[in-house]
Enzyme design. Structure first.
Site, PDB file in Angstrom:
ATOM      1  N   CYS A  82     -25.626 -19.459 -20.114  1.00 49.37           N
ATOM      2  CA  CYS A  82     -25.866 -19.285 -18.680  1.00 49.37           C
ATOM      3  C   CYS A  82     -26.499 -20.574 -18.168  1.00 49.37           C
ATOM      4  O   CYS A  82     -26.471 -21.594 -18.858  1.00 49.37           O
ATOM      5  CB  CYS A  82     -26.755 -18.066 -18.410  1.00 49.37           C
ATOM      6  SG  CYS A  82     -28.450 -18.224 -19.006  1.00 49.37           S
ATOM      7  N   SER A  83     -27.081 -20.559 -16.999  1.00 51.61           N
ATOM      8  CA  SER A  83     -27.638 -21.793 -16.435  1.00 51.61           C
ATOM      9  C   SER A  83     -28.878 -22.269 -17.181  1.00 51.61           C
ATOM     10  O   SER A  83     -28.945 -23.404 -17.653  1.00 51.61           O
ATOM     11  CB  SER A  83     -27.978 -21.590 -14.955  1.00 51.61           C
ATOM     12  OG  SER A  83     -26.816 -21.321 -14.207  1.00 51.61           O
TER      13      SER A  83
END
Length: 234
Positions: free
Chosen positions: A178-179
């Site tokens: 994810c980020s």
């Protein structure tokens, strides 16, 4: 005179000695009294310190904030991930595993972020999606997000596992990204690590029978910061 002098001296000495006795006794009693006072003061000080310590301990225990339901939920998920030995890898190790060991990078960010930039050959299945329905409950959730200035409220994607199963076998070697990435590693400030979208996704995958699940430590932020290969669909 010769006989008188010793008597006088003897008397004088005895008299002087007796005259000193009350002072000596008083001094002894005085010292004894101060000794008792010092003893009482010392005991009182120790008692006061003990009471203060107990008070501080009780206050500390009473004022220690309880964990929120979300924190308790994350604690359970983290323990499960640790028990299942889900391993975290950094960006360079993830790239090596992708190239040499046929690992698949599963990008769980929103589709719009994925299209902007992602690792080559990564697969996108978002763990959270925009709120779709317009029931009273969904409207209330949108209002809650808007209260904090977030006008694109999201919800957990109920089709996440189904979508992953349509694209990957349960024996596939997966690196979830994810980020931000989050972490399973405890620290002084974060004794339970730091949860993230990728770790929540990893938990759901392992819970549903995926057997080779890894996690990208530092997230795709670190991937792009390291200037590793990326592609865009825009």
């Amino acid at each position: 005179m010769a006989a008188f002098t010793p008597i006088a001296l003897q008397y004088s000495s005895t008299s002087s000695l007796h005259s000193l006795l009350p002072s000596l006794e008083a001094s002894r009693d005085h010292n004894s009294w101060w000794g008792k006072v010092r003893s009482y003061k010392s005991a009182g000080k120790r008692s006061l310190q003990q009471n203060i310590t107990r008070g501080l301990t009780i206050q500390s225990a009473a004022t220690k904030p309880a964990k929120s339901p979300a924190e308790e939920d994350w604690k359970v998920k983290r323990e499960y991930l640790v028990q299942k030995r889900v391993r975290s890898v950094d960006a360079k190790e993830a790239l090596r595993l992708q190239k040499e060991n046929n690992f698949v990078i599963l990008d769980v960010r929103p589709e719009a972020e994925f299209k902007e930039a992602h690792p080559p050959d990564a697969i996108n299945v978002q763990i959270y999606r925009l709120i779709k329905e317009w029931t009273a409950w969904d409207i209330a959730r949108r209002a809650a997000f808007a209260f904090f200035g977030i006008f694109s409220g999201t919800e957990e994607n109920p089709e996440f596992i189904q979508s992953v199963e349509a694209k990957l076998d349960k024996n596939a070697k997966i690196i979830v990204a994810c980020s931000a990435g989050g972490t399973l590693k405890p620290s002084q400030n974060l004794p339970e690590g730091q949860q993230s979208r990728s770790l929540i996704a990893a938990y759901l995958l392992v819970l549903n029978g995926f057997s080779n699940v890894f996690h990208l430590e530092g997230g795709l932020y670190s991937w792009f910061k390291e200037d590793l290969p990326s592609v865009s669909e825009e």
